[in-house]
Motif scaffolding. Sequence first.
Motif, PDB file in Angstrom:
ATOM      1  N   CYS A   1      -4.434   3.501  13.489  1.00 27.41           N
ATOM      2  CA  CYS A   1      -5.097   4.353  14.471  1.00 27.41           C
ATOM      3  C   CYS A   1      -6.473   3.765  14.771  1.00 27.41           C
ATOM      4  O   CYS A   1      -7.264   3.536  13.859  1.00 27.41           O
TER       5      CYS A   1
ATOM      6  N   CYS B   1      -9.322   6.670  13.660  1.00 27.15           N
ATOM      7  CA  CYS B   1      -9.653   7.027  12.280  1.00 27.15           C
ATOM      8  C   CYS B   1      -9.224   5.954  11.266  1.00 27.15           C
ATOM      9  O   CYS B   1      -9.584   6.030  10.099  1.00 27.15           O
TER      10      CYS B   1
ATOM     11  N   CYS C   1      -1.493   9.309  16.277  1.00 25.03           N
ATOM     12  CA  CYS C   1      -1.872   9.229  14.880  1.00 25.03           C
ATOM     13  C   CYS C   1      -1.409  10.486  14.125  1.00 25.03           C
ATOM     14  O   CYS C   1      -1.703  11.602  14.549  1.00 25.03           O
TER      15      CYS C   1
ATOM     16  N   CYS D   1      -4.952  12.119  12.496  1.00 26.90           N
ATOM     17  CA  CYS D   1      -5.976  12.798  13.291  1.00 26.90           C
ATOM     18  C   CYS D   1      -5.479  13.278  14.639  1.00 26.90           C
ATOM     19  O   CYS D   1      -6.212  13.920  15.395  1.00 26.90           O
TER      20      CYS D   1
END
Length: 375
Positions: free
Chosen positions: A317, A320, A336, A339
């Motif tokens: 991702c 994050c 993701c 997150c």
Amino acid sequence: MQTRVIQLKLSVLNRGKTQRLETMQQAFTDAVRFHLDTAYTLPKPSVSSLHAACYRTARDRFPLPASIIQQARDKALAIYRGMQTRKRQGKKTSRPRLERALPLRIAVENLRVFPDKRMARLSTPDGFVWLPLIIPDVWRALCALPHAVSELVRRGTDWYLMLTVKSEEVPAPDGPHFGLDLGVANVALLSGPAVVRFFDGKPLRSLRGRFFRYRQALQQKRKLGMVKRSQGKESRWATQMNHQVSREIVDIVAANGGRLHVETLLGIRDRVKMTRKVNRMVHSWPFAQLLDFITYKAALAGVQVSEEDPRYTSQRCSRCGHTARKNRQAQAAFRCVACGYALHADLNAARNLAAKGACSSGVGAVTAPLNGEVL
Ligand SMILES: [Zn+2]
């Protein structure tokens, strides 16, 4: 001291030189396999134990300079250790069979580069081989720097010298980082601060499909001359497209005073296995040519290009850093699982490349998501 790898294409080689390079490359690969097989029989393989077990036999068996045999030993040890690490991580391992020839590693003392003559001189057990290089003027000074272990790589019928040079030069001031993802749906995707540029692969795909069907029809009518002409036409068309795409990419990065991070298609790194995507692309000349054009034009425009390891760029991702296969739900969609960040998969990959380039750990995003971005 920093090192960087310059990719220099060799001019067309005559048959004799091609054969000598191929022979050496095969001998090197065989020598790596021999060392690797031996490593598996040793209780705790190290440089010195592997050397003691192999050196004499290897000298007799493989027609290579002593220093290149040492390179083969080091390469084998690196592969072996890579496999051990994977094993410790609980990943599936199988001893690499090295069916395809490896890039030929050249020890420092076996290579001399003469930038003004545009030549490299390779020492072999039966004398020097002179290799004609294509060196753009702007790279001549760079090629004159002291070099480290380098590699000779074959792509199709072309040969490249991956010259590793050492320089004291201070790294360029930190401009914005741009990532370039190469793909099939999108030929290329360039991502940087407030810039996202897709280069659609559809025209290329449909044109190739059309050429393919056209040639099939010709083949059935046994019009082989026309088949050949059609192949030439297709490759000229793709070359022209690569010129346009590379021009545009370099112009965007240059206008922003940025640096460009691309994925390594072939590298000096000890990679046991390349990703499947990279494997596929290495064998497709339009991608190799696109990277060639980018490297060349970037050098002329003073844009720094660096190659990044593309592993996990499609699973990580870019917001994050969470890396999971489940993040990639479809070919084009990235979401993701940690997150919830969702965006176009190629854009996510391009951002990860830029992040990897910006800091070697690849942690954290360098490209802030665009405001209200919907992709
Ligand atoms: Zn995330």
